[in-house]
Design a protein around this motif. Structure first.
Motif, PDB file in Angstrom:
ATOM      1  N   THR A 153       0.806  -1.229   0.000  1.00 25.15           N
ATOM      2  CA  THR A 153       0.000   0.000   0.000  1.00 25.15           C
ATOM      3  C   THR A 153       0.834   1.271   0.000  1.00 25.15           C
ATOM      4  O   THR A 153       0.297   2.366   0.183  1.00 25.15           O
ATOM      5  N   GLN A 154       2.131   1.153  -0.191  1.00 25.50           N
ATOM      6  CA  GLN A 154       2.930   2.347  -0.456  1.00 25.50           C
ATOM      7  C   GLN A 154       2.551   2.902  -1.823  1.00 25.50           C
ATOM      8  O   GLN A 154       2.137   2.159  -2.704  1.00 25.50           O
ATOM      9  N   GLU A 155       2.712   4.198  -2.005  1.00 20.75           N
ATOM     10  CA  GLU A 155       2.402   4.833  -3.278  1.00 20.75           C
ATOM     11  C   GLU A 155       3.708   5.167  -3.996  1.00 20.75           C
ATOM     12  O   GLU A 155       4.429   6.084  -3.611  1.00 20.75           O
ATOM     13  N   LEU A 156       4.009   4.379  -5.045  1.00 17.69           N
ATOM     14  CA  LEU A 156       5.266   4.521  -5.764  1.00 17.69           C
ATOM     15  C   LEU A 156       5.014   4.596  -7.265  1.00 17.69           C
ATOM     16  O   LEU A 156       3.956   4.183  -7.746  1.00 17.69           O
ATOM     17  N   THR A 157       5.997   5.123  -7.993  1.00 16.96           N
ATOM     18  CA  THR A 157       5.932   5.054  -9.453  1.00 16.96           C
ATOM     19  C   THR A 157       6.093   3.590  -9.875  1.00 16.96           C
ATOM     20  O   THR A 157       6.484   2.731  -9.071  1.00 16.96           O
ATOM     21  N   TRP A 158       5.838   3.312 -11.169  1.00 16.31           N
ATOM     22  CA  TRP A 158       5.960   1.918 -11.627  1.00 16.31           C
ATOM     23  C   TRP A 158       7.390   1.417 -11.446  1.00 16.31           C
ATOM     24  O   TRP A 158       7.607   0.295 -10.977  1.00 16.31           O
ATOM     25  N   GLU A 159       8.368   2.229 -11.810  1.00  7.58           N
ATOM     26  CA  GLU A 159       9.767   1.821 -11.689  1.00  7.58           C
ATOM     27  C   GLU A 159      10.145   1.587 -10.232  1.00  7.58           C
ATOM     28  O   GLU A 159      10.839   0.611  -9.897  1.00  7.58           O
ATOM     29  N   GLU A 160       9.699   2.476  -9.357  1.00  7.28           N
ATOM     30  CA  GLU A 160       9.984   2.311  -7.928  1.00  7.28           C
ATOM     31  C   GLU A 160       9.309   1.057  -7.382  1.00  7.28           C
ATOM     32  O   GLU A 160       9.886   0.336  -6.551  1.00  7.28           O
ATOM     33  N   ALA A 161       8.083   0.787  -7.855  1.00  2.91           N
ATOM     34  CA  ALA A 161       7.370  -0.418  -7.418  1.00  2.91           C
ATOM     35  C   ALA A 161       8.110  -1.672  -7.866  1.00  2.91           C
ATOM     36  O   ALA A 161       8.238  -2.645  -7.112  1.00  2.91           O
ATOM     37  N   LEU A 162       8.609  -1.647  -9.108  1.00  2.00           N
ATOM     38  CA  LEU A 162       9.371  -2.785  -9.615  1.00  2.00           C
ATOM     39  C   LEU A 162      10.603  -3.047  -8.750  1.00  2.00           C
ATOM     40  O   LEU A 162      10.881  -4.186  -8.350  1.00  2.00           O
ATOM     41  N   ASN A 163      11.342  -1.990  -8.434  1.00  3.81           N
ATOM     42  CA  ASN A 163      12.545  -2.144  -7.621  1.00  3.81           C
ATOM     43  C   ASN A 163      12.203  -2.626  -6.219  1.00  3.81           C
ATOM     44  O   ASN A 163      12.922  -3.470  -5.650  1.00  3.81           O
ATOM     45  N   TYR A 164      11.114  -2.118  -5.672  1.00  8.83           N
ATOM     46  CA  TYR A 164      10.704  -2.541  -4.328  1.00  8.83           C
ATOM     47  C   TYR A 164      10.392  -4.041  -4.315  1.00  8.83           C
ATOM     48  O   TYR A 164      10.848  -4.772  -3.424  1.00  8.83           O
ATOM     49  N   CYS A 165       9.610  -4.492  -5.290  1.00  4.29           N
ATOM     50  CA  CYS A 165       9.228  -5.905  -5.332  1.00  4.29           C
ATOM     51  C   CYS A 165      10.454  -6.798  -5.494  1.00  4.29           C
ATOM     52  O   CYS A 165      10.550  -7.854  -4.856  1.00  4.29           O
ATOM     53  N   ARG A 166      11.395  -6.381  -6.309  1.00  2.00           N
ATOM     54  CA  ARG A 166      12.581  -7.205  -6.544  1.00  2.00           C
ATOM     55  C   ARG A 166      13.527  -7.202  -5.347  1.00  2.00           C
ATOM     56  O   ARG A 166      14.292  -8.150  -5.163  1.00  2.00           O
ATOM     57  N   GLU A 167      13.457  -6.158  -4.538  1.00  2.00           N
ATOM     58  CA  GLU A 167      14.302  -6.104  -3.350  1.00  2.00           C
ATOM     59  C   GLU A 167      13.681  -6.852  -2.177  1.00  2.00           C
ATOM     60  O   GLU A 167      14.372  -7.564  -1.443  1.00  2.00           O
ATOM     61  N   HIS A 168      12.350  -6.735  -2.016  1.00  4.43           N
ATOM     62  CA  HIS A 168      11.692  -7.276  -0.832  1.00  4.43           C
ATOM     63  C   HIS A 168      10.924  -8.567  -1.102  1.00  4.43           C
ATOM     64  O   HIS A 168      10.619  -9.312  -0.167  1.00  4.43           O
ATOM     65  N   HIS A 169      10.601  -8.836  -2.339  1.00  4.18           N
ATOM     66  CA  HIS A 169       9.854 -10.050  -2.686  1.00  4.18           C
ATOM     67  C   HIS A 169      10.567 -10.702  -3.869  1.00  4.18           C
ATOM     68  O   HIS A 169      11.716 -11.070  -3.768  1.00  4.18           O
ATOM     69  N   ARG A 170       9.881 -10.851  -4.977  1.00  2.00           N
ATOM     70  CA  ARG A 170      10.541 -11.402  -6.169  1.00  2.00           C
ATOM     71  C   ARG A 170      10.367 -10.482  -7.368  1.00  2.00           C
ATOM     72  O   ARG A 170      11.319 -10.150  -8.046  1.00  2.00           O
ATOM     73  N   ASP A 171       9.102 -10.055  -7.641  1.00  2.00           N
ATOM     74  CA  ASP A 171       8.863  -9.216  -8.813  1.00  2.00           C
ATOM     75  C   ASP A 171       7.470  -8.612  -8.708  1.00  2.00           C
ATOM     76  O   ASP A 171       6.671  -8.995  -7.837  1.00  2.00           O
ATOM     77  N   LEU A 172       7.172  -7.661  -9.603  1.00  2.00           N
ATOM     78  CA  LEU A 172       5.791  -7.233  -9.793  1.00  2.00           C
ATOM     79  C   LEU A 172       4.998  -8.398 -10.358  1.00  2.00           C
ATOM     80  O   LEU A 172       5.528  -9.244 -11.072  1.00  2.00           O
ATOM     81  N   VAL A 173       3.710  -8.429 -10.072  1.00  2.00           N
ATOM     82  CA  VAL A 173       2.886  -9.568 -10.454  1.00  2.00           C
ATOM     83  C   VAL A 173       2.621  -9.596 -11.959  1.00  2.00           C
ATOM     84  O   VAL A 173       2.481  -8.552 -12.601  1.00  2.00           O
ATOM     85  N   SER A 174       2.596 -10.806 -12.522  1.00  2.00           N
ATOM     86  CA  SER A 174       2.176 -11.034 -13.903  1.00  2.00           C
ATOM     87  C   SER A 174       0.882 -11.834 -13.873  1.00  2.00           C
ATOM     88  O   SER A 174       0.726 -12.744 -13.061  1.00  2.00           O
ATOM     89  N   ILE A 175      -0.044 -11.503 -14.767  1.00  2.00           N
ATOM     90  CA  ILE A 175      -1.349 -12.173 -14.824  1.00  2.00           C
ATOM     91  C   ILE A 175      -1.504 -12.776 -16.209  1.00  2.00           C
ATOM     92  O   ILE A 175      -1.494 -12.063 -17.210  1.00  2.00           O
ATOM     93  N   THR A 176      -1.671 -14.083 -16.273  1.00  2.00           N
ATOM     94  CA  THR A 176      -1.670 -14.742 -17.575  1.00  2.00           C
ATOM     95  C   THR A 176      -2.920 -15.549 -17.866  1.00  2.00           C
ATOM     96  O   THR A 176      -3.006 -16.183 -18.914  1.00  2.00           O
TER      97      THR A 176
END
Length: 267
Positions: A160-183
């Motif tokens: 629930t942090q408010e970040l730009t897309w690039e910042e969100a991508l970096n956050y997910c890769r640092e703290h989790h694995r990645d931004l979510v993909s839906i297929t």
């Protein structure tokens, strides 16, 4: 299953399996749902060609028509996939196909890189698929059973942090694995169930437009097969755009300039 009974290859995030046993369409569907995910779903013309290259005799895929309905549509065996208008898929069929003229040719086989409607009670080889994208935590292809929905759902994290897309991508890769993909529609459901708890009207997904290649792609490097856009592309310049899911309503995907600050989904 003994060696040589099936062949498979990876397409987008699907593993396709050619089953050499001959069954009716209904029996083939039951077999695929028991052993894999479902009868094969075709994303585009490239898929059709690849499936056609896999078979040497006609083989069932997961496309069928439900008899007795007006304004007939084709439907995929995979639950919740939208119906397909005849004109939208006609180019996938061979010359003068489909040719049932309202009779009982309600199932579809693939032969010679083209589709053909045929009677569902006839026995054919058939193609199953595994939803290999189901392992959302790793993006790796699984050659056997798909994970259960609850396993996948637990891996989706709404931040629930408010970040730009690039910042969100970096956050997910640092703290989790990645931004979510839906297929597929199932993953859409699991992700949208968390969207209602967002503090912003939109939530970033791991989908971005690349100007150099003129296409949308997921951060795990897969092309877009399933999509849930609110509006189609209107021809405008999409450079610096990324995809976000609506918090409310039908949770459709919308195109947003990637410097906007939204909540986001990690896996």
């Amino acid at each position: 299953m003994v060696s040589g009974q099936f062949s498979f290859f990876s397409c987008h995030l699907y593993e396709y399996h050619l089953i050499k046993k001959k069954k009716t369409w209904d029996d083939a569907q039951n077999y695929c749902r028991d052993k894999y995910t479902d009868l094969a779903t075709v994303c585009d013309v490239t898929d059709t060609r690849r499936l056609g290259d896999l078979v040497t005799t006609p083989a069932w895929i997961g496309l069928h028509s439900i008899p007795g309905r007006e304004n007939r549509k084709w439907h995929w065996s995979l639950p919740e996939m939208p119906g397909v208008e005849p004109d939208d898929i006609r180019s996938y069929f061979g010359d003068r196909e489909p040719n049932d003229s309202g009779s009982d040719k309600n199932c579809v086989e693939i032969t010679g890189n083209k589709l053909n409607d045929f009677k569902c009670d006839k026995k054919r080889e058939f193609i199953c698929f595994n939803d290999s994208a189901a392992d959302m935590s790793s993006g790796e292809l699984s050659p056997h059973n798909s994970p259960q929905p609850n396993d996948q759902e637990d891996k989706v994290v709404l931040v629930t942090q408010e970040l730009t897309w690039e910042e969100a991508l970096n956050y997910c890769r640092e703290h989790h694995r990645d931004l979510v993909s839906i297929t597929n529609p199932q993953q859409q459901k699991w992700v949208q169930a968390r969207a209602k708890n967002a503090s912003t009207d939109y939530v970033w997904l791991g989908l971005r437009y690349t100007c150099t290649m003129d296409l949308w792609f997921w951060v795990n490097d897969y092309l877009v097969c399933y999509d849930n856009w609110k509006t189609p592309d209107d021809g405008k310049d999409l450079c610096d755009y990324a995809a976000a899911m609506e918090k409310n309503g039908e949770h459709k995907w919308v195109k947003k300039v990637d410097t906007n600050e939204f909540n986001f989904f990690c896996i």
